[in-house]
Scaffold this active site. Structure first.
Site, short mmCIF file in Angstrom:
data_model
loop_
_atom_site.label_atom_id
_atom_site.label_comp_id
_atom_site.label_asym_id
_atom_site.label_seq_id
_atom_site.Cartn_x
_atom_site.Cartn_y
_atom_site.Cartn_z
N GLU A 161 -6.20 5.04 -9.15
CA GLU A 161 -7.48 5.60 -8.71
C GLU A 161 -8.03 6.66 -9.65
O GLU A 161 -7.31 7.55 -10.13
CB GLU A 161 -7.30 6.20 -7.30
CG GLU A 161 -8.61 6.59 -6.65
CD GLU A 161 -8.58 6.39 -5.14
OE1 GLU A 161 -9.38 7.02 -4.47
OE2 GLU A 161 -7.75 5.60 -4.64
N LYS A 173 -9.36 2.02 -9.40
CA LYS A 173 -9.93 2.24 -8.07
C LYS A 173 -11.02 3.30 -8.13
O LYS A 173 -10.81 4.40 -8.66
CB LYS A 173 -8.84 2.69 -7.08
CG LYS A 173 -7.97 1.57 -6.60
CD LYS A 173 -6.92 2.05 -5.61
CE LYS A 173 -7.48 2.19 -4.22
NZ LYS A 173 -6.41 2.51 -3.24
N ASP A 215 0.86 -1.19 0.00
CA ASP A 215 0.00 0.00 0.00
C ASP A 215 0.89 1.23 0.00
O ASP A 215 1.08 1.89 1.02
CB ASP A 215 -0.89 -0.03 1.24
CG ASP A 215 -2.04 0.96 1.16
OD1 ASP A 215 -2.28 1.51 0.08
OD2 ASP A 215 -2.70 1.18 2.19
N PHE A 240 -11.99 -0.87 4.51
CA PHE A 240 -10.99 -0.10 5.26
C PHE A 240 -11.05 -0.44 6.75
O PHE A 240 -11.82 0.17 7.49
CB PHE A 240 -11.21 1.39 5.03
CG PHE A 240 -10.55 1.94 3.79
CD1 PHE A 240 -10.37 1.16 2.67
CD2 PHE A 240 -10.10 3.26 3.76
CE1 PHE A 240 -9.76 1.66 1.53
CE2 PHE A 240 -9.49 3.77 2.62
CZ PHE A 240 -9.32 2.98 1.51
N THR A 275 -13.03 1.06 -3.53
CA THR A 275 -12.32 1.51 -2.34
C THR A 275 -13.24 2.33 -1.44
O THR A 275 -14.40 2.55 -1.75
CB THR A 275 -11.06 2.28 -2.75
OG1 THR A 275 -10.27 2.56 -1.60
CG2 THR A 275 -11.40 3.58 -3.46
#
Length: 332
Positions: free
Chosen positions: A99, A135, A17, A181, A159
């Protein structure tokens, strides 16, 4: 004796990440994921200045000398994410997540167009769709965009996912992967309750991902579950066996330096059976979200945070292109 990282890697796909190429080289993950905050952080590292300059000069060449700096910067935002993505793909055997602009999170059509543009940039560089995940925030509009994109063989990573109903809607839409998350859920509960510590097994984020994982596996969904946003290694070890886990370099290092037993906690072959089958339309989805204060607040906060990171990155690119073009003018 194997480290926790080595043991975890034998049962779960470990994903880095980060946008830091050096960290990726160090930990050898299969996949890597980025977001605007991580790209912004990486952009502060002097060693990566050449990647920023490359994105800006490519964008200038694409748009021509008549284009304004602001137009070049907008183009360079997409270019920069892809430039970092291409560098990451040189270091890993799997996929990179890139993203879509978080400011488009409530616009289905704009999200679709942006995703197509990003994947086209990868394709032009000779990178196939199966190595890229787009994303998108897990709003209803984002999920509907992903449903369209998946049918075009553009694979998506949904996400900013904080509750079971977002996950169900994603699975029904046929998305490739979701990123619940864990740590941000924990943050909310700690603040809401005033409780400073949750053991891993009682961690609200761990409980949420465990339920989602078992629901997907019990009901034959193909959507992969990738736990994200961890605050400590206990959250990670409680999810050992999850399809994927995306982990920061700091926690990867900690796992690499820790030696202890690691039993599998989530088993795709033998999940805890959840027989209920839920289908959501927009109205029921929005009702479920409205009834979940944590998920609503964290989704709004996450979109705002990623949007602010993009704006900061835009400002940095504006400053940089001025310096580049002044240098070109002086050279002429």
């Amino acid at each position: 004796m194997q480290s926790l990282l080595e043991k975890l890697s034998s049962m779960t796909v470990v994903v880095a990440d980060t946008g830091d190429l050096e960290a990726i080289k160090k930990f050898h993950p299969r996949d890597a994921t980025t977001n605007p905050s991580l790209i912004l952080a990486a952009a502060q590292i002097p060693a990566y200045q050449n990647l920023i300059d490359k994105a800006l000069t490519n964008s200038r060449e694409m748009l021509g000398t008549e284009a304004s700096n602001s137009d070049v910067v907008k183009e360079a935002l997409d270019e920069l994410c892809v430039v970092f993505g291409k560098e990451i793909l040189k270091l890993i055997p799997g996929r990179v997540s890139t993203e879509v602009d978080a400011r488009l999170s409530f616009d289905t059509e704009a999200t679709i167009l942006k995703a197509r543009k990003i994947i086209a940039k990868y394709n032009q560089a000779g990178i196939s769709n199966d190595r890229v995940l787009i994303k998108i925030a897990s709003t209803w509009e984002g999920i509907k965009a992903a449903e369209v994109l998946e049918k075009e063989n553009i694979h998506c990573n949904l996400t900013l996912l904080f509750n079971f109903y977002q996950a169900v809607a994603c699975a029904d839409a046929g998305v490739t992967l979701i990123s619940p998350f864990v740590g941000r859920i924990l943050d909310w509960y700690k603040k809401a309750t005033g409780k400073d510590f949750y053991p891993g097994i009682e961690d609200p984020g761990v409980i949420s991902v465990t339920k989602i994982f078992n629901y997907f596996k019990s009901n034959g969904y193909k959507t992969e579950v990738m736990g994200a946003s961890f605050r400590n290694i206990e959250e990670i070890t409680e999810l050992a066996g999850c399809d994927l886990l995306t982990i920061s370099p700091k926690l990867l290092q900690q796992l690499n330096e820790t030696y202890s037993d690691l039993p599998i906690k989530l088993n795709a072959q033998n999940p805890l059976v959840i027989d209920e089958k839920i289908h959501l339309d927009q109205t029921s989805f929005e009702l479920m979200m409205a009834g979940d204060k944590m998920a609503t607040e964290k989704l709004t906060e996450g979109i705002k945070g990623f949007s602010q990171a993009i704006e900061k990155l835009e400002n940095q690119l504006n400053e940089r292109i001025e310096l580049i073009e002044e240098g070109i003018a002086l050279a002429l």
